[in-house]
Every structure is written in C-alpha cells, then in structure tokens.
Motif scaffolding. Structure first.
Motif, short mmCIF file in Angstrom:
data_model
loop_
_atom_site.label_atom_id
_atom_site.label_comp_id
_atom_site.label_asym_id
_atom_site.label_seq_id
_atom_site.Cartn_x
_atom_site.Cartn_y
_atom_site.Cartn_z
N GLY A 1 26.94 -3.44 -14.30
CA GLY A 1 27.43 -2.07 -14.29
C GLY A 1 27.15 -1.33 -12.99
N GLY A 2 26.74 -2.06 -11.93
CA GLY A 2 26.44 -1.42 -10.67
C GLY A 2 25.14 -0.63 -10.68
N LYS A 3 24.38 -0.74 -11.78
CA LYS A 3 23.11 -0.02 -11.88
C LYS A 3 22.01 -0.88 -11.27
CE LYS A 3 24.61 2.33 -16.00
NZ LYS A 3 24.44 2.52 -17.42
N GLY A 4 21.09 -0.24 -10.61
CA GLY A 4 19.99 -0.95 -9.99
C GLY A 4 19.95 -0.65 -8.51
N PRO A 5 18.86 -1.03 -7.86
CA PRO A 5 18.71 -0.74 -6.44
C PRO A 5 19.67 -1.57 -5.58
CG PRO A 5 16.89 -2.07 -7.25
CD PRO A 5 17.72 -1.71 -8.44
N ARG B 1 13.18 -12.37 3.23
CA ARG B 1 13.03 -10.93 3.45
C ARG B 1 13.90 -10.22 2.43
NH1 ARG B 1 14.80 -12.47 8.47
NH2 ARG B 1 13.10 -13.18 9.75
N LEU B 2 13.36 -9.20 1.81
CA LEU B 2 14.12 -8.37 0.90
C LEU B 2 14.53 -7.11 1.66
CD1 LEU B 2 15.12 -8.12 -2.04
CD2 LEU B 2 13.07 -6.76 -2.49
N LEU B 3 15.84 -6.88 1.76
CA LEU B 3 16.36 -5.70 2.46
C LEU B 3 16.69 -4.64 1.42
CD1 LEU B 3 18.83 -7.63 4.79
CD2 LEU B 3 16.46 -7.02 5.26
N VAL B 4 16.09 -3.48 1.56
CA VAL B 4 16.28 -2.38 0.62
C VAL B 4 17.14 -1.32 1.30
CG1 VAL B 4 15.11 -0.62 -0.76
CG2 VAL B 4 14.00 -2.83 -0.37
N PHE B 5 18.26 -0.96 0.66
CA PHE B 5 19.21 -0.01 1.23
C PHE B 5 19.14 1.32 0.51
CE2 PHE B 5 20.76 -4.12 2.39
CZ PHE B 5 21.26 -3.95 3.66
N GLY B 6 19.41 2.39 1.25
CA GLY B 6 19.48 3.74 0.69
C GLY B 6 20.86 4.02 0.12
N GLU B 7 21.03 5.22 -0.39
CA GLU B 7 22.28 5.61 -1.05
C GLU B 7 23.48 5.62 -0.11
OE1 GLU B 7 21.92 9.20 -3.32
OE2 GLU B 7 20.03 8.54 -4.20
N THR B 8 23.26 5.85 1.18
CA THR B 8 24.38 5.89 2.12
C THR B 8 24.53 4.60 2.91
OG1 THR B 8 22.98 6.94 3.79
CG2 THR B 8 24.26 8.41 2.35
N GLY B 9 23.84 3.52 2.47
CA GLY B 9 23.99 2.21 3.09
C GLY B 9 23.03 1.90 4.21
N LYS C 1 16.41 1.01 4.26
CA LYS C 1 15.21 1.83 4.03
C LYS C 1 13.93 1.03 4.27
CE LYS C 1 15.73 5.59 2.03
NZ LYS C 1 15.62 6.90 2.60
N ALA C 2 13.98 -0.29 3.98
CA ALA C 2 12.79 -1.11 4.12
C ALA C 2 13.18 -2.58 4.25
CB ALA C 2 11.86 -0.93 2.93
N VAL D 1 0.84 -1.19 0.00
CA VAL D 1 0.00 0.00 0.00
C VAL D 1 0.88 1.24 0.00
CG1 VAL D 1 -1.76 1.30 1.27
CG2 VAL D 1 -1.89 -1.20 1.15
N GLU D 2 1.90 1.26 0.86
CA GLU D 2 2.89 2.33 0.85
C GLU D 2 4.00 1.91 -0.10
OE1 GLU D 2 2.85 5.34 2.30
OE2 GLU D 2 0.85 4.88 3.01
N PRO D 3 4.14 2.57 -1.24
CA PRO D 3 5.15 2.14 -2.22
C PRO D 3 6.58 2.33 -1.70
CG PRO D 3 4.22 4.24 -2.86
CD PRO D 3 3.44 3.78 -1.66
N ILE D 4 7.48 1.52 -2.24
CA ILE D 4 8.90 1.58 -1.88
C ILE D 4 9.65 2.28 -3.01
CG2 ILE D 4 10.96 0.19 -1.40
CD1 ILE D 4 8.78 -0.01 0.75
#
Length: 140
Positions: A90-94, A114-122, A125-126, A14-17
């Motif tokens: 190429g290091g592209k992608g989340p 579980r899928l761990l989602v990281f932000g730009e600074t490591g 995030k989710a 419901v809350e998009p990532i």
C-alpha cells in the motif's frame, strides 16, 4: 529477484533515525522471510540503551520492536553492486533502498551493505552501514 539467507543489522544508533510516523529508531534488522524469496522483514527497534565502554548497548528500555514486511525490487546493478528498493504494501512504510556489495559467487559469502533512508521529498536523510548477522547471498 530472489534473496537467500539475508540477515543484516545496524549497530546501536546513538543518534536515532526518524523513520516511521515520528518514531525514532535506534537499531534496524533486515532478514529474508521463508529462507528464499523476494520478501524481507524489517525489525525497527526504538529502545534507548545505555552504552558500555566498548560501544555495546546494555540496559535498554523495553518497547516491542515494529515489524514491517517488504517486497524487494532490483533497481540497479553495476560493478558487482546491487541497489534494491524495499516496497511496502500500500506504499506505507519508510522510503528505503538497500545497497549490497558484492554479489555472492563461489568463495564469496560476506555482504557489505548500506541502508539509504530517504525523506518525504526524495532527499537522502541517512546512510546506515549494515553488517551481516549470518552469511547471506543475493541471487539475481
């Protein structure tokens, strides 16, 4: 690292990532490519949907999902848990990690993930629970 018949998905979020270039994702699917190998395909669905009284997605906007391929690398293994890195060309992608429990062995077919989602600074995030859309095994 070899993966066999892995098929995982989140429910409708419901809350998009926010994952890729500001795109808000409402559902993620991960599946092995070619039955057995070290590559997976991610399907990222940004469609907004209405939800019925059971929490199931119904009428949705029709935008094509984004498909990305990634190499799988085993980062850590402990107490029958595995932590996998998803490496994009190429290091592209989340920045994603996939935590799997348990390892497949005689009589064990279910996967909890579980899928761990990281932000730009490591920073994390989710953490998204994933369910098997069919039986899958990880073979180290």
């Amino acid at each position: 690292m070899k993966i066999k018949n892995l098929r995982l998905e989140t429910g409708y979020l419901v809350e998009p990532i926010p994952l890729q270039k500001g795109i808000a994702i409402h559902q993620i699917q991960i599946a092995t490519i070619g039955g057995e190998g070290s590559r997976v395909q991610l399907s990222l669905d940004s469609n907004r949907c209405t939800i019925d009284s059971f929490g199931e997605a119904k009428a949705c906007v029709l935008v094509a999902p984004i498909h990305l391929e990634a190499e799988v690398e085993l980062l850590e293994e402990c107490d029958e848990k595995q932590l996998l890195a998803l490496k994009f060309e190429g290091g592209k992608g989340p920045a994603l990690r996939l935590a799997l429990l348990p390892l497949c062995s005689a009589g064990k077919q279910a996967i909890v993930a579980r899928l761990l989602v990281f932000g730009e600074t490591g920073e994390i995030k989710a953490i998204l629970p994933m369910q098997g859309s069919s039986a899958g095994c990880v073979v180290a």
